[in-house]
Design an enzyme around this catalytic site. Structure first.
Site, PDB file in Angstrom:
ATOM      1  N   PRO A   1       2.845  11.252  -0.341  1.00 29.48           N
ATOM      2  CA  PRO A   1       2.483  10.135   0.547  1.00 29.48           C
ATOM      3  C   PRO A   1       0.961  10.001   0.659  1.00 29.48           C
ATOM      4  O   PRO A   1       0.238  10.998   0.657  1.00 29.48           O
ATOM      5  CB  PRO A   1       3.074  10.564   1.890  1.00 29.48           C
ATOM      6  CG  PRO A   1       3.030  12.061   1.856  1.00 29.48           C
ATOM      7  CD  PRO A   1       3.300  12.438   0.412  1.00 29.48           C
ATOM      8  N   GLY A   2       0.493   8.791   0.732  1.00 29.67           N
ATOM      9  CA  GLY A   2      -0.928   8.528   0.945  1.00 29.67           C
ATOM     10  C   GLY A   2      -1.083   7.622   2.154  1.00 29.67           C
ATOM     11  O   GLY A   2      -1.336   8.065   3.274  1.00 29.67           O
ATOM     12  N   ARG A   3      -0.848   6.342   1.921  1.00 25.25           N
ATOM     13  CA  ARG A   3      -1.036   5.310   2.934  1.00 25.25           C
ATOM     14  C   ARG A   3      -0.358   5.625   4.267  1.00 25.25           C
ATOM     15  O   ARG A   3      -0.942   5.442   5.340  1.00 25.25           O
ATOM     16  CB  ARG A   3      -0.496   3.987   2.386  1.00 25.25           C
ATOM     17  CG  ARG A   3      -0.838   2.766   3.210  1.00 25.25           C
ATOM     18  CD  ARG A   3      -0.081   1.541   2.684  1.00 25.25           C
ATOM     19  NE  ARG A   3      -0.246   1.338   1.269  1.00 25.25           N
ATOM     20  CZ  ARG A   3      -1.208   0.595   0.705  1.00 25.25           C
ATOM     21  NH1 ARG A   3      -2.070  -0.034   1.475  1.00 25.25           N
ATOM     22  NH2 ARG A   3      -1.297   0.477  -0.600  1.00 25.25           N
TER      23      ARG A   3
ATOM     24  N   ARG B   1      -9.812  -4.519   0.518  1.00 23.12           N
ATOM     25  CA  ARG B   1      -8.398  -4.901   0.481  1.00 23.12           C
ATOM     26  C   ARG B   1      -8.147  -6.393   0.760  1.00 23.12           C
ATOM     27  O   ARG B   1      -7.362  -7.020   0.050  1.00 23.12           O
ATOM     28  CB  ARG B   1      -7.561  -4.014   1.420  1.00 23.12           C
ATOM     29  CG  ARG B   1      -7.615  -2.518   1.019  1.00 23.12           C
ATOM     30  CD  ARG B   1      -6.618  -1.660   1.796  1.00 23.12           C
ATOM     31  NE  ARG B   1      -5.268  -1.949   1.393  1.00 23.12           N
ATOM     32  CZ  ARG B   1      -4.427  -2.727   2.048  1.00 23.12           C
ATOM     33  NH1 ARG B   1      -4.777  -3.276   3.205  1.00 23.12           N
ATOM     34  NH2 ARG B   1      -3.234  -2.965   1.576  1.00 23.12           N
TER      35      ARG B   1
ATOM     36  N   TYR C   1      -6.513  -7.807  -2.534  1.00 15.54           N
ATOM     37  CA  TYR C   1      -5.062  -7.976  -2.468  1.00 15.54           C
ATOM     38  C   TYR C   1      -4.639  -9.102  -1.531  1.00 15.54           C
ATOM     39  O   TYR C   1      -3.446  -9.324  -1.346  1.00 15.54           O
ATOM     40  CB  TYR C   1      -4.377  -6.706  -1.931  1.00 15.54           C
ATOM     41  CG  TYR C   1      -4.704  -5.400  -2.626  1.00 15.54           C
ATOM     42  CD1 TYR C   1      -4.274  -5.138  -3.922  1.00 15.54           C
ATOM     43  CD2 TYR C   1      -5.395  -4.403  -1.940  1.00 15.54           C
ATOM     44  CE1 TYR C   1      -4.536  -3.910  -4.524  1.00 15.54           C
ATOM     45  CE2 TYR C   1      -5.652  -3.173  -2.540  1.00 15.54           C
ATOM     46  CZ  TYR C   1      -5.225  -2.937  -3.827  1.00 15.54           C
ATOM     47  OH  TYR C   1      -5.483  -1.733  -4.411  1.00 15.54           O
TER      48      TYR C   1
ATOM     49  N   CYS D   1     -22.794 -11.765  -1.187  1.00 18.86           N
ATOM     50  CA  CYS D   1     -22.950 -13.085  -1.809  1.00 18.86           C
ATOM     51  C   CYS D   1     -21.770 -13.399  -2.724  1.00 18.86           C
ATOM     52  O   CYS D   1     -21.908 -13.465  -3.944  1.00 18.86           O
ATOM     53  CB  CYS D   1     -24.271 -13.143  -2.557  1.00 18.86           C
ATOM     54  SG  CYS D   1     -25.650 -12.859  -1.447  1.00 18.86           S
ATOM     55  N   GLU D   2     -20.602 -13.543  -2.130  1.00 17.04           N
ATOM     56  CA  GLU D   2     -19.373 -13.912  -2.832  1.00 17.04           C
ATOM     57  C   GLU D   2     -18.519 -14.682  -1.832  1.00 17.04           C
ATOM     58  O   GLU D   2     -18.372 -14.235  -0.689  1.00 17.04           O
ATOM     59  CB  GLU D   2     -18.549 -12.668  -3.226  1.00 17.04           C
ATOM     60  CG  GLU D   2     -19.210 -11.689  -4.131  1.00 17.04           C
ATOM     61  CD  GLU D   2     -19.006 -11.975  -5.612  1.00 17.04           C
ATOM     62  OE1 GLU D   2     -18.136 -12.818  -5.944  1.00 17.04           O
ATOM     63  OE2 GLU D   2     -19.718 -11.354  -6.406  1.00 17.04           O
TER      64      GLU D   2
HETATM   65  C1  LIG Z   1      -1.280   6.078  -5.335  1.00 16.50           C
HETATM   66  C2  LIG Z   1      -0.300   7.143  -5.621  1.00 16.50           C
HETATM   67  C3  LIG Z   1       0.403   7.763  -4.569  1.00 16.50           C
HETATM   68  C4  LIG Z   1       0.256   7.367  -3.120  1.00 16.50           C
HETATM   69  O1  LIG Z   1       0.740   6.106  -2.847  1.00 16.50           O
HETATM   70  P1  LIG Z   1       0.854   5.597  -1.318  1.00 16.50           P
HETATM   71  O2  LIG Z   1       1.398   4.253  -1.431  1.00 16.50           O
HETATM   72  O3  LIG Z   1      -0.514   5.618  -0.746  1.00 16.50           O
HETATM   73  O4  LIG Z   1       1.774   6.535  -0.615  1.00 16.50           O
HETATM   74  C5  LIG Z   1       1.263   8.778  -4.895  1.00 16.50           C
HETATM   75  N1  LIG Z   1       1.451   9.182  -6.173  1.00 16.50           N
HETATM   76  C6  LIG Z   1       0.794   8.607  -7.208  1.00 16.50           C
HETATM   77  C7  LIG Z   1       1.031   9.096  -8.585  1.00 16.50           C
HETATM   78  C8  LIG Z   1      -0.094   7.574  -6.965  1.00 16.50           C
HETATM   79  O5  LIG Z   1      -0.737   7.001  -7.989  1.00 16.50           O
END
Ligand SMILES: *Cc1c(COP(=O)(O)O)cnc(C)c1O
Length: 419
Positions: free
Chosen positions: A274-276, A312, A316, A343-344
């Site tokens: 997990p990241g986000r 972001r 996106y 400047c965009e």
């Molecule tokens: C970016 C990434 C993550 C994390 O993704 P989240 O959406 O931030 O949870 C995990 N594994 C891999 C291989 C990634 O490239």
């Protein structure tokens, strides 16, 4: 849940008023709550208790070593996608045996660094990469542990730039070529096949794509075991979404309720990346209104943070809620574009947004900016990168200093013929 709340009319991060930090540090800056970060990690980790597992935080979402240290202290590991991220993980005191390494373009130097650092495993994305790892492992006289990243051809139903699990994407090895890839890996003298990896995308707000992808991978594991391959790690990647506006993604417990029965049946150690979901809502970008103007009936709020600080919205089209740090009760609402100094025309933090009438010098917090915020920031327009602040209780700590002009030209040189 997070620790950004109003107390009276002032926005607080835990027990510190955001306005006070701004007074001390100046704007703009990234602001994180220690308590939220720790709690988010714990909620995720405990959702899967009862299954042998390892939570490897995806460093690309937020790579500050102070923040990585929090997760290392909670027993977490790390998902890295470059030598630089591996360096950060080690600098934060990570256990190398809890580090997994993904990415389609690992260089030989990066592979060497990872093997020498004794990481747990590589998540391999092509057969040429297998040969490269085998060669470096041979040179170093070791066997490298690998999983193959398999692309399950599942639509993550998210933004196309952050969807990674369709067969048209550059990531991993296709289902149809997986068996062949595993046989190749197994035939290489300095490779030990230990697992399988998938990651289908980011900001996924439904359970269905996770279940569908997992079921395909589990069927493949059965097939691989019949072929005599010892699959003992199953890495299901990251991708769980968060609420930016009105999304209602499953929480980690709800996801676990659906996935756990399937995961248990594999008899694998499960790796999560997990990241986000851990860092997204634990951070904000705090910015000051420089000027306001009306042009052709349109309101512009010009702030001191731009797309180089938080890309972001530009990249996106992402929504980030914007909160005044001081709520002025009699303030009426306006519709405005919140734009940066770059400047965009693509430099905006919000478009046609209903906002309190933020006046010159007002301070605002761009919320949900803890993931893919600072890590995607740049020096475009020669803007020094902003500091990062961590709040714990009633204290705050500078965990990255504001860059200065000397930092901007660091490493640049004028050749002799121009002098
Ligand atoms: C970016 C990434 C993550 C994390 O993704 P989240 O959406 O931030 O949870 C995990 N594994 C891999 C291989 C990634 O490239």
């Amino acid at each position: 849940m997070n620790d950004f709340q109003y107390k009276g009319s002032d926005l607080y991060c835990e027990d510190v008023s955001v306005k006070d930090i701004a007074k001390f540090i100046g704007t703009p800056f990234y602001l994180y709550s220690y308590n939220t970060l720790k709690n988010h990690f714990r909620v995720f980790n405990s959702a899967f208790e009862g299954i042998p597992h390892l939570v490897c935080f995806a460093i690309k979402a937020n790579s500050n070593i102070a923040i990585l240290k929090i997760f290392a202290g909670e027993g977490g590991g790390f998902d890295v996608v470059s030598g630089g991220e591996l360096y950060r993980a080690l600098a934060a005191g990570a256990d190398p045996q809890k580090i997994v390494y993904a990415g389609v373009g690992k260089t030989k130097e990066e592979i060497r660094f990872a093997i020498k650092s004794n990481i747990l495993m590589f998540n391999v994305e092509s057969s040429q990469e297998l040969f490269a790892i085998d060669e470096v492992a041979d040179e170093l006289g070791v066997k490298a542990w690998v999983s193959l990243r398999v692309n399950p051809d599942i639509d993550a139903k998210t933004h196309p730039y952050i969807s990674t699990g369709l067969k048209s994407h550059k990531f991993g090895i296709s289902m149809s070529e997986a068996l062949e890839g595993y046989k190749l890996a197994n035939s290489l003298g300095n490779i030990e096949v230990v697992g399988i990896h998938k990651h289908i995308g980011s900001q996924i707000t439904q359970v269905r794509p996770f279940v569908d992808a997992l079921e395909k991978i589990v069927a493949l594991i059965d097939q691989l075991r019949v072929e005599g391959l010892n699959i003992r790690y199953l890495d299901i990647g990251g991708g769980l979404g968060i609420t930016y506006k009105d999304e209602s993604p499953p929480n980690p417990k709800e996801l676990a309720a659906e996935l756990s029965p399937i995961l248990k049946g594999t008899n694998c150690t499960i790796i999560f990346e997990p990241g986000r979901v851990i860092v997204g809502n634990a951070g904000a970008l705090v910015t000051k209104v420089l000027y306001t103007k009306q042009s052709e009936g349109k309101n512009f709020v010009i702030v001191d943070a731009g797309m180089n600080d938080l890309v972001r919205p530009s990249f996106y089209g992402s929504y980030h809620s914007i909160l005044p740090v001081n709520k002025n009760s009699d303030s009426h609402k306006i519709v405005a574009d919140v734009v940066g100094p770059i400047c965009e025309s693509g430099d905006f933090l919000a478009k046609d947004r209903v906002l309190p009438d933020l006046k010159k010098d007002a301070i605002a917090a761009v919320m949900s900016a803890g993931a893919y915020g600072f890590t995607m920031s740049s020096n475009y327009n020669s803007r020094p990168r902003v500091p990062e602040i961590l709040v714990k209780g009633d204290e705050f700590f500078v965990i990255r200093k504001r860059e200065n002009y000397e930092d901007l030209v660091k490493g640049e040189e004028i050749p002799a013929f121009l002098k």
